[in-house]
Design a protein around this motif. Structure first.
Motif, PDB file in Angstrom:
ATOM      1  N   ASN A 157       0.812  -1.212   0.000  1.00 61.87           N
ATOM      2  CA  ASN A 157       0.000   0.000   0.000  1.00 61.87           C
ATOM      3  C   ASN A 157       0.847   1.265   0.000  1.00 61.87           C
ATOM      4  OD1 ASN A 157      -2.492  -1.220  -0.181  1.00 61.87           O
ATOM      5  ND2 ASN A 157      -2.791  -1.355   2.029  1.00 61.87           N
ATOM      6  N   TYR A 158       2.172   1.094  -0.089  1.00 62.02           N
ATOM      7  CA  TYR A 158       3.040   2.266  -0.204  1.00 62.02           C
ATOM      8  C   TYR A 158       3.888   2.236  -1.474  1.00 62.02           C
ATOM      9  CZ  TYR A 158       6.273  -1.102   2.005  1.00 62.02           C
ATOM     10  OH  TYR A 158       7.018  -2.215   2.324  1.00 62.02           O
ATOM     11  N   GLY A 159       3.773   1.159  -2.270  1.00 59.12           N
ATOM     12  CA  GLY A 159       4.526   1.116  -3.511  1.00 59.12           C
ATOM     13  C   GLY A 159       4.518  -0.237  -4.190  1.00 59.12           C
ATOM     14  N   LYS A 160       5.029  -0.241  -5.405  1.00 58.43           N
ATOM     15  CA  LYS A 160       5.159  -1.465  -6.194  1.00 58.43           C
ATOM     16  C   LYS A 160       6.648  -1.676  -6.476  1.00 58.43           C
ATOM     17  CE  LYS A 160       4.065  -3.435 -10.738  1.00 58.43           C
ATOM     18  NZ  LYS A 160       3.383  -3.197 -12.038  1.00 58.43           N
ATOM     19  N   PHE A 161       7.110  -2.917  -6.293  1.00 58.92           N
ATOM     20  CA  PHE A 161       8.529  -3.202  -6.419  1.00 58.92           C
ATOM     21  C   PHE A 161       8.726  -4.382  -7.366  1.00 58.92           C
ATOM     22  CE2 PHE A 161       7.458  -1.226  -2.477  1.00 58.92           C
ATOM     23  CZ  PHE A 161       8.373  -0.188  -2.371  1.00 58.92           C
ATOM     24  N   THR A 162       9.576  -4.155  -8.364  1.00 56.53           N
ATOM     25  CA  THR A 162       9.782  -5.140  -9.410  1.00 56.53           C
ATOM     26  C   THR A 162      11.175  -5.774  -9.284  1.00 56.53           C
ATOM     27  OG1 THR A 162       8.364  -3.860 -10.899  1.00 56.53           O
ATOM     28  CG2 THR A 162       9.763  -5.547 -11.894  1.00 56.53           C
ATOM     29  N   TYR A 163      11.206  -7.098  -9.345  1.00 57.23           N
ATOM     30  CA  TYR A 163      12.453  -7.840  -9.205  1.00 57.23           C
ATOM     31  C   TYR A 163      12.644  -8.770 -10.403  1.00 57.23           C
ATOM     32  CZ  TYR A 163      12.021  -6.503  -4.260  1.00 57.23           C
ATOM     33  OH  TYR A 163      11.878  -5.797  -3.086  1.00 57.23           O
ATOM     34  N   LYS A 164      13.909  -9.077 -10.684  1.00 57.32           N
ATOM     35  CA  LYS A 164      14.235 -10.059 -11.726  1.00 57.32           C
ATOM     36  C   LYS A 164      15.040 -11.189 -11.086  1.00 57.32           C
ATOM     37  CE  LYS A 164      15.492  -8.768 -15.862  1.00 57.32           C
ATOM     38  NZ  LYS A 164      16.290  -8.239 -17.004  1.00 57.32           N
ATOM     39  N   VAL A 165      14.655 -12.427 -11.411  1.00 53.54           N
ATOM     40  CA  VAL A 165      15.354 -13.590 -10.857  1.00 53.54           C
ATOM     41  C   VAL A 165      16.795 -13.613 -11.356  1.00 53.54           C
ATOM     42  CG1 VAL A 165      15.447 -16.101 -10.744  1.00 53.54           C
ATOM     43  CG2 VAL A 165      13.229 -14.939 -10.670  1.00 53.54           C
ATOM     44  N   ARG A 166      17.722 -13.617 -10.392  1.00 49.95           N
ATOM     45  CA  ARG A 166      19.152 -13.674 -10.713  1.00 49.95           C
ATOM     46  C   ARG A 166      19.642 -15.110 -10.814  1.00 49.95           C
ATOM     47  NH1 ARG A 166      23.219 -12.329  -6.024  1.00 49.95           N
ATOM     48  NH2 ARG A 166      21.972 -10.418  -5.903  1.00 49.95           N
ATOM     49  N   GLU A 167      19.211 -15.939  -9.850  1.00 54.50           N
ATOM     50  CA  GLU A 167      19.673 -17.325  -9.818  1.00 54.50           C
ATOM     51  C   GLU A 167      18.734 -18.183  -8.985  1.00 54.50           C
ATOM     52  OE1 GLU A 167      23.115 -18.306  -7.278  1.00 54.50           O
ATOM     53  OE2 GLU A 167      23.171 -16.177  -6.738  1.00 54.50           O
ATOM     54  N   THR A 168      18.746 -19.473  -9.283  1.00 45.49           N
ATOM     55  CA  THR A 168      18.022 -20.435  -8.457  1.00 45.49           C
ATOM     56  C   THR A 168      18.985 -20.967  -7.407  1.00 45.49           C
ATOM     57  OG1 THR A 168      18.551 -22.246  -9.970  1.00 45.49           O
ATOM     58  CG2 THR A 168      16.466 -21.077 -10.337  1.00 45.49           C
ATOM     59  N   ILE A 169      18.457 -21.349  -6.264  1.00 46.30           N
ATOM     60  CA  ILE A 169      19.308 -21.802  -5.167  1.00 46.30           C
ATOM     61  C   ILE A 169      18.772 -23.097  -4.557  1.00 46.30           C
ATOM     62  CG2 ILE A 169      20.200 -19.529  -4.562  1.00 46.30           C
ATOM     63  CD1 ILE A 169      18.074 -19.343  -2.395  1.00 46.30           C
ATOM     64  N   SER A 170      19.669 -23.834  -3.934  1.00 42.89           N
ATOM     65  CA  SER A 170      19.314 -25.042  -3.202  1.00 42.89           C
ATOM     66  C   SER A 170      20.254 -25.122  -2.010  1.00 42.89           C
ATOM     67  CB  SER A 170      19.471 -26.278  -4.093  1.00 42.89           C
ATOM     68  OG  SER A 170      19.191 -27.457  -3.369  1.00 42.89           O
ATOM     69  N   PHE A 171      19.692 -25.355  -0.827  1.00 38.14           N
ATOM     70  CA  PHE A 171      20.530 -25.369   0.371  1.00 38.14           C
ATOM     71  C   PHE A 171      19.856 -26.176   1.470  1.00 38.14           C
ATOM     72  CE2 PHE A 171      17.698 -21.794   0.409  1.00 38.14           C
ATOM     73  CZ  PHE A 171      17.285 -21.613   1.720  1.00 38.14           C
ATOM     74  N   SER A 172      20.625 -26.566   2.463  1.00 40.51           N
ATOM     75  CA  SER A 172      20.084 -27.332   3.572  1.00 40.51           C
ATOM     76  C   SER A 172      19.465 -26.394   4.600  1.00 40.51           C
ATOM     77  CB  SER A 172      21.190 -28.165   4.235  1.00 40.51           C
ATOM     78  OG  SER A 172      22.138 -27.324   4.868  1.00 40.51           O
ATOM     79  N   SER A 173      18.602 -26.934   5.439  1.00 42.20           N
ATOM     80  CA  SER A 173      17.915 -26.113   6.428  1.00 42.20           C
ATOM     81  C   SER A 173      18.876 -25.501   7.439  1.00 42.20           C
ATOM     82  CB  SER A 173      16.868 -26.947   7.171  1.00 42.20           C
ATOM     83  OG  SER A 173      17.491 -28.052   7.817  1.00 42.20           O
TER      84      SER A 173
END
Length: 223
Positions: A157-173
């Motif tokens: 409600n204060y703005g719109k923010f646009t992102y582009k996927v840089r990379e996919t990730i996989s990691f342990s908990s």
């Protein structure tokens, strides 16, 4: 066969049956526990935050998020801070074909309503790493479809923010590399890796770079 042998024979059958039932019961416990953990899985691990326990329970605020703002915008502006349990954003991505509600804070109840933004990370629009997670069997079921170059938008409600996927990730908990604070401004989305045999220790997700910030000037002036 005398009476003593008959009693011993019957007792032996009962003992064998008892042992078999015991083994079967123990064997069933582990899959049942795994299923329970899988169904009730909670994300954010050590980053999870709960509100102060005042015996009133969690209050979930279902705010309406503006999606049709057409007024003036600015690259900088005022962020409206959210309270724990408050819906403060909507996450959109054409690949996932969903408008996902985003709540501030994370616990099992909030995860039933939408995606959860770790209160240990920065709020959308601020500088740093904004970390959002959701269940793999609900809101982030198609998270693994995201690939490099895909666009993700977050509306507040204060703005719109646009992102582009840089990379996919996989990691342990146990690996907090991707969910800790960063110097650059990014959006990190993640969920559990799907595992039908039980709760998985593996996480999958994406890191997204901020492409555009559009703060709503009108809303900022009115606040």
């Amino acid at each position: 066969m005398n009476k003593k042998n008959i009693v011993l024979h019957i007792a032996t059958h009962f003992m064998v049956a008892f042992i078999c039932i015991g083994i079967l019961t123990v064997a069933m416990i582990k899959p049942a526990d795994k299923l329970k953990v899988f169904v009730n899985i909670a994300f954010m691990d050590s980053l999870k935050s709960d509100p102060i326990n005042d015996n009133t329970g969690l209050v979930i605020r279902e705010n309406e998020i503006k999606s049709d703002y057409d007024g003036e915008t600015s690259e900088t502006g005022e962020i409206i801070r959210a309270k724990f349990g408050e819906r403060y954003a909507t996450l959109n991505c054409d690949v996932m074909e969903l408008e996902i509600p985003v709540y501030w804070g994370s616990n099992s109840e909030l995860l039933e309503h939408g995606a959860c933004h770790s209160s240990g990370s920065v709020i959308i629009g601020d500088k740093g790493n904004s970390v959002i997670s959701a269940h793999v069997d609900t809101y982030f079921a198609d998270l693994d479809k995201l690939k490099e170059g895909d666009i993700v938008t977050v509306k507040t409600n204060y703005g719109k923010f646009t992102y582009k996927v840089r990379e996919t990730i996989s990691f342990s908990s146990s690996n907090k590399k991707y969910v800790t604070p960063t110097d650059d401004t990014r959006l990190t989305l993640y969920t559990c890796k799907r595992d039908l045999l039980g709760a998985s220790d593996q996480r999958i997700g994406v890191i997204c770079d901020l492409e555009e910030s559009s703060f709503y000037i009108k809303e900022a002036d009115e606040s």
